[in-house]
Motif scaffolding. Structure first.
Motif, short mmCIF file in Angstrom:
data_model
loop_
_atom_site.label_atom_id
_atom_site.label_comp_id
_atom_site.label_asym_id
_atom_site.label_seq_id
_atom_site.Cartn_x
_atom_site.Cartn_y
_atom_site.Cartn_z
N HIS A 55 49.89 53.41 36.55
CA HIS A 55 51.15 52.68 36.97
C HIS A 55 51.35 50.91 37.25
O HIS A 55 49.88 50.67 36.85
N HIS A 57 52.71 47.29 39.14
CA HIS A 57 53.53 46.83 40.41
C HIS A 57 54.00 45.37 39.97
O HIS A 57 53.30 44.67 39.18
N GLN A 61 49.56 43.89 43.97
CA GLN A 61 48.98 44.79 45.00
C GLN A 61 47.52 44.43 45.50
O GLN A 61 47.06 43.99 44.74
N ILE A 90 45.18 42.95 42.42
CA ILE A 90 45.76 43.75 41.28
C ILE A 90 46.88 42.83 40.86
O ILE A 90 47.86 42.64 41.57
N HIS A 96 47.26 49.96 35.69
CA HIS A 96 45.93 50.65 36.37
C HIS A 96 46.06 52.06 37.15
O HIS A 96 47.40 52.49 37.28
N HIS A 98 43.92 54.18 40.86
CA HIS A 98 42.76 54.18 41.76
C HIS A 98 42.75 55.44 42.41
O HIS A 98 43.83 56.43 42.43
#
Ligand code: MN
Length: 137
Positions: A55, A57, A61, A90, A96, A98
């Protein structure tokens, strides 16, 4: 008697959607976007094997790891092991993921900025092949 999560800072919260997460992940909301704060914050718990989809942002983030061990990876870059006390910044529009390791849970606070009303764009799942690389490096 339930003894799980005795040492956790926040409750586990509610399950996150299988549309965007592989495995069992949970969100406990902490701070909502409002007239002053252009972000939301929440405690995210990943059970072993759980991870986000790939995803982005639009305004970045920050992750603050509060418990356990797991991984953070930007597309095309080496997988990073993250552990309690680590802070991950981020950048905006970087693809990326997590999540937890295969054998340990991961709990992080996610602080996610908004660009207008958007804070995340979801992409494809992290495949087992991609995830296994993280667990065998
Ligand atoms: Mn993210």
């Amino acid at each position: 008697m339930i003894t799980e999560n005795n040492n956790s800072i926040f409750p586990k919260g509610e399950p996150l959607s299988k549309d965007w997460f592989t495995g069992d992940a949970f969100l406990f909301p902490l701070i909502a976007k409002d007239k002053n704060n252009e972000f939301s914050a929440g405690s995210v718990t990943f059970e072993p094997n759980a991870r986000t989809n790939w995803h982005t942002h639009p305004k970045g983030q920050v992750l603050i790891v509060t418990e356990g061990n797991g991984f953070y990876q930007e597309k095309g870059k080496p997988i990073q092991v993250i552990t309690k006390g680590n802070v991950v910044t981020i950048p905006e529009n970087v693809t990326h993921w997590h999540g937890a390791s295969a054998t340990t849970k991961l709990v992080h606070i996610a602080i996610t900025n908004y660009k207008e009303e958007v804070q995340v764009t979801w992409l494809q799942p992290v495949s087992d092949e991609e995830y296994n690389i993280a667990n065998h490096q």
